[in-house]
Design a protein around this motif. Structure first.
Motif, short mmCIF file in Angstrom:
data_model
loop_
_atom_site.label_atom_id
_atom_site.label_comp_id
_atom_site.label_asym_id
_atom_site.label_seq_id
_atom_site.Cartn_x
_atom_site.Cartn_y
_atom_site.Cartn_z
N ALA A 261 47.79 50.33 33.76
CA ALA A 261 46.55 50.98 33.31
C ALA A 261 46.69 52.50 33.35
O ALA A 261 46.19 53.20 32.47
N ALA A 262 47.39 53.01 34.37
CA ALA A 262 47.58 54.45 34.48
C ALA A 262 48.46 55.01 33.38
O ALA A 262 48.40 56.22 33.09
N GLN A 263 49.26 54.15 32.74
CA GLN A 263 50.09 54.59 31.62
C GLN A 263 49.32 54.60 30.30
O GLN A 263 49.87 54.93 29.25
N GLY A 264 48.04 54.23 30.36
CA GLY A 264 47.20 54.29 29.17
C GLY A 264 47.03 52.99 28.44
O GLY A 264 46.39 52.94 27.38
N PHE A 265 47.55 51.89 28.97
CA PHE A 265 47.39 50.59 28.33
C PHE A 265 46.07 49.95 28.76
O PHE A 265 45.52 50.26 29.81
N LYS A 266 45.57 49.04 27.92
CA LYS A 266 44.28 48.40 28.19
C LYS A 266 44.49 47.16 29.06
O LYS A 266 45.20 46.24 28.69
N VAL A 267 43.84 47.17 30.20
CA VAL A 267 44.00 46.10 31.19
C VAL A 267 42.65 45.43 31.41
O VAL A 267 41.63 46.11 31.58
N GLY A 268 42.64 44.11 31.42
CA GLY A 268 41.40 43.37 31.62
C GLY A 268 41.52 42.31 32.71
O GLY A 268 42.61 41.80 32.97
N PHE A 269 40.39 42.00 33.33
CA PHE A 269 40.31 40.94 34.34
C PHE A 269 39.11 40.08 33.98
O PHE A 269 37.97 40.55 34.02
N LEU A 270 39.36 38.83 33.57
CA LEU A 270 38.31 37.99 33.00
C LEU A 270 38.09 36.72 33.82
O LEU A 270 38.92 36.33 34.64
N ASP A 271 36.96 36.09 33.56
CA ASP A 271 36.58 34.85 34.23
C ASP A 271 37.32 33.68 33.58
O ASP A 271 37.13 33.38 32.40
N GLY A 272 38.17 33.02 34.36
CA GLY A 272 38.94 31.89 33.84
C GLY A 272 38.58 30.56 34.47
O GLY A 272 39.37 29.62 34.42
N ALA A 273 37.38 30.46 35.06
CA ALA A 273 37.01 29.25 35.80
C ALA A 273 36.98 28.00 34.93
O ALA A 273 37.10 26.88 35.44
N LEU A 352 19.77 43.18 51.26
CA LEU A 352 21.22 42.94 51.13
C LEU A 352 21.56 41.46 51.30
O LEU A 352 22.45 40.94 50.63
N LEU A 353 20.84 40.79 52.19
CA LEU A 353 21.10 39.36 52.39
C LEU A 353 20.63 38.55 51.18
O LEU A 353 21.28 37.57 50.79
N VAL A 354 19.52 38.97 50.56
CA VAL A 354 19.07 38.32 49.32
C VAL A 354 20.11 38.50 48.22
O VAL A 354 20.44 37.55 47.49
N ILE A 355 20.66 39.72 48.10
CA ILE A 355 21.73 39.95 47.12
C ILE A 355 22.91 39.05 47.41
O ILE A 355 23.50 38.46 46.50
N ARG A 356 23.26 38.91 48.67
CA ARG A 356 24.42 38.08 49.06
C ARG A 356 24.22 36.63 48.62
O ARG A 356 25.15 36.02 48.07
N PHE A 357 23.06 36.08 48.85
CA PHE A 357 22.82 34.69 48.45
C PHE A 357 22.73 34.57 46.93
O PHE A 357 23.14 33.55 46.36
N ALA A 358 22.22 35.59 46.27
CA ALA A 358 22.19 35.58 44.80
C ALA A 358 23.61 35.58 44.24
O ALA A 358 23.92 34.87 43.27
N MET A 359 24.49 36.36 44.85
CA MET A 359 25.89 36.39 44.41
C MET A 359 26.59 35.06 44.71
O MET A 359 27.44 34.61 43.94
N LEU A 360 26.21 34.45 45.82
CA LEU A 360 26.77 33.14 46.13
C LEU A 360 26.40 32.12 45.07
O LEU A 360 27.22 31.30 44.64
N LEU A 361 25.14 32.18 44.61
CA LEU A 361 24.70 31.31 43.54
C LEU A 361 25.47 31.60 42.25
O LEU A 361 25.86 30.69 41.52
N ALA A 362 25.74 32.88 42.00
CA ALA A 362 26.44 33.27 40.78
C ALA A 362 27.89 32.80 40.78
O ALA A 362 28.44 32.47 39.72
N ILE A 363 28.54 32.76 41.95
CA ILE A 363 29.95 32.36 41.98
C ILE A 363 30.14 30.87 42.21
O ILE A 363 31.27 30.38 42.23
N ALA A 364 29.05 30.13 42.37
CA ALA A 364 29.17 28.68 42.60
C ALA A 364 30.02 27.97 41.54
O ALA A 364 30.82 27.09 41.88
N PRO A 365 29.91 28.33 40.23
CA PRO A 365 30.78 27.68 39.24
C PRO A 365 32.27 27.99 39.42
O PRO A 365 33.10 27.32 38.82
N SER A 366 32.59 28.97 40.24
CA SER A 366 33.99 29.32 40.50
C SER A 366 34.59 28.46 41.60
O SER A 366 35.71 28.73 42.03
#
Length: 409
Positions: A261-273, A352-366
């Motif tokens: 990425a530092a050399q100017g190339f396009k780098v991506g990180f995608l959801d592959g679940a 912050l704890l509500v956010i944490r549980f919301a994120m847990l719900l979001a990553i459940a399909p993973s």
């Protein structure tokens, strides 16, 4: 009158109230900026690229991919990968297994698969040179052995389970989006109670520190990658001399991705679940020991970034549960007047704890918990957050001496 068997708790004194108020202010100063950074990353979520879907290959990607798999004593785990790769279509030109002198019959399993699918081949990498870690050395050798006719290099780990259509979907997405390098986050297979509790908490340390999967990260030093499924244009890998820039890294995937990425190339990180599963480690102890070694990403990060990430994780993941439990204990033992800083601190950490549980719900399909024992512990994984943050601290200040059965001086 009879005396009470135990003294009744008293309200906090003035000095103690001042101490609690000052401590609350200090924690607020620690947590508020970290919360703002976290929210700025989470707000990018709605703009992220959708999960990769399995696809049928098109004639323009015929024979365009060389798959390289590094192995060291993977006989108990590699069969699902070999089966999954054999189900990929004609876009896969070859599947090269680079074995580091396994003693458990791994090469024999690959040779047996070769009888059914001639695209498989296996060879033993050269003795490990000084300054190299085994995994990037094996991948570097696989790159050198791969066909120059292939447009893409795809590194995969032996513990992955690719679905049919994975490679075609990945290549077509990379071409459509103009990526030079793209890697995938998988769906994790959980089996045992301890890992159901610990593994999501460890994964959350990554989600708090980096943009969501599918969001294009502009700063090379914040790029995320996953070597379990790591697709790169062969011409780009040749331009950076293969894995040389990540030769001594225990997180070679992130180190190499950030260098590219530092050399100017396009780098991506995608959801592959939806196209890739992985069974990384057996149980909580192995997860703590093996995965925890590289999660700090110290080999790919400057010292200032490591310290900044440790502050962020402490503030938004490690402390909320501890603060809320401490507040509850304090309120139970010592009746006290309302303190504005303490009330603000309480509200922030509930948030912050509500956010944490919301994120847990979001990553459940993973997560694949269909065969997990006590899979419901996944929903209690926020209880393991302080342990997960502690593991990152421990790893950040220790250099691994052993990795996947190899010892390093």
């Amino acid at each position: 009158m009879p005396h009470a068997p135990y003294p009744m708790p008293h309200a906090l004194g003035d000095d103690a109230l001042i101490l609690v108020s000052n401590l609350s202010l200090l924690l607020l100063l620690l947590q508020i900026p970290a919360t703002a950074i976290l929210l700025s990353r989470l707000f990018k979520g709605p703009t992220r690229h959708p999960p990769i879907q399995p696809q049928q290959p098109t004639p323009d990607i015929l024979g365009s991919v060389s798959v390289v798999v590094p192995t060291l004593n993977e006989a108990l785990r590699i069969s699902p990968l070999l089966t999954g790769l054999s189900k990929q279509s004609y876009e896969v030109r070859e599947a090269i297994v680079v074995d580091s002198r396994s003693q458990d019959g791994t090469p024999e399993l690959v040779k047996a698969a070769q009888q059914q699918d001639p695209r498989f081949r296996v060879f033993t990498d050269d003795p490990l040179p000084l300054g190299w870690v085994g995994r990037p050395w094996a991948l570097h050798n696989g790159f050198l052995q791969s066909s120059p006719e292939s447009e893409w290099f795809l590194g995969m780990d032996a513990d992955t389970v690719p679905h049919p259509g994975l490679v075609a979907g990945l290549v077509q997405t990379a071409k459509a989006q103009g990526y030079d390098l793209v890697s995938l986050s998988p769906q994790f297979i959980l089996k045992y109670p301890g890992e159901c509790l610990l593994q999501p908490a460890l994964l959350m340390t990554l989600l708090y520190r980096f943009d969501p999967a599918g969001v294009n990260t502009e700063q090379p030093e914040r790029v995320m990658a996953n070597g379990q499924c790591f697709l790169c244009r062969r011409s780009v890998l040749a331009a950076v001399d293969g894995y040389t820039s990540a030769s001594g890294s225990f997180c070679d995937d992130v180190t190499l991705a950030r260098y590219i990425a530092a050399q100017g190339f396009k780098v991506g990180f995608l959801d592959g679940a939806k196209v890739l599963k992985v069974r990384m480690y057996e149980g909580a102890i192995e997860t703590w020991k093996e995965w925890g070694r590289s999660l700090d990403l110290k080999d790919a990060s400057p010292r200032a970034q490591i310290w900044g990430d440790l502050w962020l994780l402490s503030a938004v993941q490690g402390l909320p549960l501890i603060i809320l439990l401490s507040y509850g204990l304090l309120a139970l033992l010592f009746p006290q007047p309302s303190l504005l800083p303490l009330n603000l601190l309480l509200g922030l950490n509930i948030f912050l704890l509500v956010i944490r549980f919301a994120m847990l719900l979001a990553i459940a399909p993973s997560y694949d918990r269909t065969t997990a024992k006590a899979g419901w512990l996944f929903w209690l994984s926020p209880l393991a957050d302080p342990l997960a943050v502690l593991r990152i601290f421990l790893s950040a200040f220790r250099t691994p001496k052993e990795w996947r059965g190899r010892k390093y001086s």
